[in-house]
Design an enzyme around this catalytic site. Structure first.
Site, PDB file in Angstrom:
ATOM      1  N   CYS A 144     -29.344 -30.297  39.221  1.00 47.53           N
ATOM      2  CA  CYS A 144     -29.025 -31.729  39.469  1.00 47.53           C
ATOM      3  C   CYS A 144     -30.070 -31.985  40.492  1.00 47.53           C
ATOM      4  O   CYS A 144     -30.619 -31.325  41.149  1.00 47.53           O
ATOM      5  CB  CYS A 144     -27.739 -31.554  40.145  1.00 47.53           C
ATOM      6  N   ASP A 195     -35.543 -31.456  32.780  1.00 45.81           N
ATOM      7  CA  ASP A 195     -36.922 -31.062  32.006  1.00 45.81           C
ATOM      8  C   ASP A 195     -36.717 -29.885  31.412  1.00 45.81           C
ATOM      9  O   ASP A 195     -35.628 -28.906  31.678  1.00 45.81           O
ATOM     10  CB  ASP A 195     -37.910 -31.207  32.931  1.00 45.81           C
ATOM     11  N   ASP A 232     -26.149 -39.616  38.189  1.00 47.41           N
ATOM     12  CA  ASP A 232     -25.104 -39.892  39.088  1.00 47.41           C
ATOM     13  C   ASP A 232     -24.177 -41.017  38.653  1.00 47.41           C
ATOM     14  O   ASP A 232     -23.422 -41.328  39.324  1.00 47.41           O
ATOM     15  CB  ASP A 232     -25.761 -40.165  40.411  1.00 47.41           C
ATOM     16  N   GLU A 240      -1.648 -40.748  31.664  1.00 51.66           N
ATOM     17  CA  GLU A 240      -3.070 -40.412  31.663  1.00 51.66           C
ATOM     18  C   GLU A 240      -3.172 -38.838  31.789  1.00 51.66           C
ATOM     19  O   GLU A 240      -3.890 -38.491  31.144  1.00 51.66           O
ATOM     20  CB  GLU A 240      -3.593 -40.959  33.015  1.00 51.66           C
TER      21      GLU A 240
HETATM   22  C1  GLA Z   1     -26.129 -35.941  44.315  1.00 50.19           C
HETATM   23  C2  GLA Z   1     -25.231 -35.419  43.113  1.00 50.19           C
HETATM   24  C3  GLA Z   1     -23.970 -35.911  43.118  1.00 50.19           C
HETATM   25  C4  GLA Z   1     -23.372 -35.299  44.321  1.00 50.19           C
HETATM   26  C5  GLA Z   1     -23.974 -35.749  45.346  1.00 50.19           C
HETATM   27  C6  GLA Z   1     -23.562 -34.890  46.806  1.00 50.19           C
HETATM   28  O1  GLA Z   1     -26.175 -37.311  44.424  1.00 50.19           O
HETATM   29  O2  GLA Z   1     -26.018 -35.995  41.983  1.00 50.19           O
HETATM   30  O3  GLA Z   1     -23.291 -35.418  41.950  1.00 50.19           O
HETATM   31  O4  GLA Z   1     -23.390 -33.701  44.220  1.00 50.19           O
HETATM   32  O5  GLA Z   1     -25.340 -35.559  45.496  1.00 50.19           O
HETATM   33  O6  GLA Z   1     -23.897 -35.290  47.981  1.00 50.19           O
END
Ligand code: GLA
Length: 733
Positions: free
Chosen positions: A526, A534, A548, A614
């Site tokens: 992440c 990549d 995000d 839901e």
């Molecule tokens: C990044 C990640 C999110 C989350 C935040 C936490 O933005 O992409 O998914 O984990 O950090 O700070």
């Protein structure tokens, strides 16, 4: 044999299942690029290149009476520099005498079984199938620099990998200023460039442009492969479509600063140079040492879909490592968008209990679990549990989550440090900051200097300690700012230009050590979403948080662009709340489910706030995802809509490798009254078989591909439909 050398004509030929790659050692020893594309049915491809006087393009000294011979127009495998090829070069250096030129000519070559390794860098590995390596050694006699060009030929995968090693063979110092991985030549043709640009929350947007005369440059100098320019391009025929036309892919397996230059020159030839970004790059090549460049994965296919299939297979089978590469990825609940930093153990357990009840398999605790981390201004670097939020410590939370029958995952961002942290107070010199200068802050944090061995060891012991002391099944490894103020306090001033690449050599080594020591842990990459998405990262983390932005409509565009190079099994995708936290858009739960099922599936919302209805729908989604996951992650993906031509809907399908099952999905992004229904021609089915189409009717594969499928009317806000198409009879008369 995938690699052949023909002595009489001095040709080197690489062959995969469907492609041929032809080179020739010419009369002066230059390694010429002759051809890459479908197998041509003959060895000698040199007939296509003509020598003629090209005016202001000069001639090497040996050919000073022959004005038809010029490096400035010759297609080459790796260029010289400063000696008369005025197009973009593969390499640049200064020698100890101050000269800045070198010309590389053939010395020898070697053909060997198996795939070469690149010391310290991720690369495509052999996986049962047969691979061979060609190593060609080139040398410059004046500067005494050598280059080894490596070619990995994967016959079954239909890919060729390339990497270069630059060697200092003399007793004097050489300073490298540019070190690319490949030079690719397209001497004739009418080419488009496809690249994948973006920003935070909108990564990998495809853009297709007709090349213009001059150099088109795609770079990241952000210390990460970046949200802005993915290190993957496609050069395709101007008329190429999803289904046909010459398409060439070039994917750099690297997560740091990169550069791709695409030049359309005075003679309408195209040259692509791809590799490390040379901006502020300076590598001290002391006598007898060498530098290996990152690998590029090359593929040719007839049509964009076939090209994507080649990359998807290669990444799934020969890039991703470890036990999760082809196996089920746990359906997870991540607490980030449910609580952000504001949680208690009780709240987390409430979410976990609900998750278990719904059929979710893993609970992931995101940011905010460690000391002094109530917002994103502090705490990074000190990976000690916040006992105010988690009074019994991390171990106690994990035991409680495990007692519910869930697996446990944890978020970390190990490469970073907050100024307000014990680590920074103890070791301010471990952060990348330039002397006497207040650094740029991003998310109010700094980047640790991984090129410093002490930092590497600190991170290794911290993360391995965390994994040893706690029963953790999954790590989300984040990286939330670009790298600026690049200055390592542990590196001599003359070698500061090496720091960005040394950072990644150290990061890859760290990942390598951890993934080998903890083979049962699933790592998800992440970087503020998909800022480091990549093939380099995919070697260690089988899945990467794609963006995000969890809005399903935005995700359609992001996942569409990502799919050109990367498979569904690599894209982290979650169902989040509506209205969406990034865009404010309201979408139905079914649409959010359909879109997240095109990746590695999970949820990221406060489950305790769901209605009964839901909850029932989510239970069904999870069952459905588990059922279709082998087709989505293991099958072939077909893009059935093109947002550049139609902005009304997205449609795509996955077909299992034996064509027995197809999952067809559509989402309407702009519903219109009394309008034409979505009609798509299916792809990849068994033409002779009969399929049951969503249990609604039966139809031959051929018919569904020729005459198509018509969706029923889809109305409302962003409606989605997912159709399960199953083969019920193998062959019909
Ligand atoms: C990044 C990640 C999110 C989350 C935040 C936490 O933005 O992409 O998914 O984990 O950090 O700070």
């Amino acid at each position: 044999m995938s690699i052949r050398f023909i002595e009489e004509t001095k040709q080197l030929i690489l062959e995969t299942k469907n492609t041929g790659y032809h080179m020739k050692i010419d009369q002066l020893g230059y390694l010429q690029h002759m051809y890459y594309g479908p197998k041509p049915g003959q060895d000698d491809m040199s007939y296509a290149f003509r020598y003629y006087d090209r005016g202001f393009s000069g001639n090497p000294y040996d050919k000073r009476y022959d004005r038809t011979y010029s490096l400035d127009s010759m297609p080459q495998e790796y260029t010289s520099f400063g000696v008369g090829d005025f197009r973009v070069n593969s390499i640049a250096a200064s020698c100890s005498d101050g000269s800045r030129c070198a010309e590389f000519r053939y010395v020898s070559h070697e053909i060997s079984e198996g795939k070469y390794d690149i010391p310290g860098l991720p690369s495509v590995y052999e996986n049962g199938g047969r691979a061979q390596t060609l190593t060609v050694t080139l040398k410059d006699n004046a500067a005494n620099m050598g280059i080894r060009l490596y070619y990995g030929v994967f016959e079954d995968l239909d890919i060729i990998t390339r990497s270069a090693e630059i060697i200092n063979t003399v007793s004097e110092m050489v300073w490298l200023r540019k070190a690319s991985s490949i030079c690719m030549e397209f001497p004739y043709g009418n080419w488009d460039l496809m690249h994948f640009y973006g920003r935070h929350c909108m990564e990998r947007q495809p853009e297709r442009v007709k090349l213009f005369h001059g150099v088109q440059t795609l770079v990241s100098g952000r210390g990460m492969s970046s949200h802005q320019h993915n290190p993957f391009i496609i050069i395709c025929d101007h008329d190429a479509t999803e289904d046909s036309g010459d398409c060439y892919g070039m994917m750099l397996m690297y997560s740091g600063n990169h550069k791709t230059e695409v030049e359309l020159d005075q003679f309408e030839s195209v040259r692509v140079v791809m590799g490390l970004n040379d901006d502020r790059f300076r590598w001290e090549l002391s006598p007898g040492t060498s530098l290996h460049t990152p690998e590029v994965i090359l593929a040719y296919a007839d049509g964009l879909t076939a090209l994507s299939h080649i990359y998807h297979r290669a990444i799934r089978n020969n890039v991703v490592r470890g036990k999760y590469k082809l196996s089920h990825r746990p359906v997870l609940i991540n607490n980030w968008e449910a609580t952000y930093f504001d949680f208690t153990e009780e709240k987390l357990l409430q979410i976990a209990a609900k998750a278990k009840d719904l059929g979710i398999e893993m609970f992931v605790l995101d940011d905010g679990w460690f000391r002094n981390r109530n917002d994103d201004n502090a705490g990074l670097g000190d990976w000690v549990t916040d006992t105010e939020k988690l009074p019994g410590g991390l171990g106690s939370l994990i035991s409680k989550v495990k007692a519910m029958g869930l697996r446990f995952g944890l978020w970390i961002e190990p490469e970073m440090v907050s100024e307000d942290s014990d680590l920074f107070r103890a070791h301010p010199e471990w952060a990348l900051t330039a002397p006497g200068r207040a650094p740029m802050m991003a998310r109010n944090q700094l980047v640790l200097d991984l090129s410093n061995e002490e930092v590497h060891e600190y991170l290794y012991s911290t993360i391995s300690g965390l994994l040893r002391d706690n029963d953790i099944d999954y790590i989300k490894w984040d990286f939330n700012r670009p790298i600026s103020d690049v200055y390592s306090h542990s590196t001599p001033s003359a070698r500061q230009g090496e720091v960005p690449h040394r950072y990644y050599l150290s990061l890859y080594r760290l990942y390598d050590r951890l993934t080998k020591e903890f083979p049962d842990v699933l790592f998800e990459g992440c970087a503020g979403g998909g800022g480091r998405f990549d093939a380099g990262m995919l070697q260690y983390s089988p899945q990467i948080w794609c963006s995000d932005n969890t809005d399903p409509v935005a995700r359609l565009a992001i996942q569409y662009g990502t799919s050109f190079g990367y498979p569904a099994s690599s894209m982290g995708a979650h169902v989040s709340a509506s209205p969406n936290h990034q865009t404010g858009r309201k979408t139905p739960l079914s649409t959010r489910g359909t879109v997240a099922m095109a990746g590695t599936f999970g949820y990221e919302l406060d489950l305790s706030k769901l209605t009964e209805e839901e909850c029932e729908e989510i239970k069904k989604q999870i069952e459905r995802y588990k059922d279709i996951e082998p087709v989505v992650h293991g099958g072939d993906m077909y893009r059935l809509s093109d947002p550049s031509e139609n902005s009304r809907y997205y449609c795509w399908e996955y077909v299992s490798s034996d064509s027995s099952r197809c999952i067809l999905s559509a989402v309407v992004t702009d519903p219109q009254a009394n309008y034409t229904l979505i009609h798509v021609k299916l792809k990849g089915l068994d033409p002779d078989a009969v399929y049951s189409v969503g249990g609604e009717f039966e139809c031959r594969g051929r018919t569904l591909m020729q005459n198509g499928y018509t969706f029923t009317q889809l109305t409302g806000d962003y409606p989605a439909r997912q159709i399960d198409i199953r083969r019920i009879k193998e062959k019909t008369q």
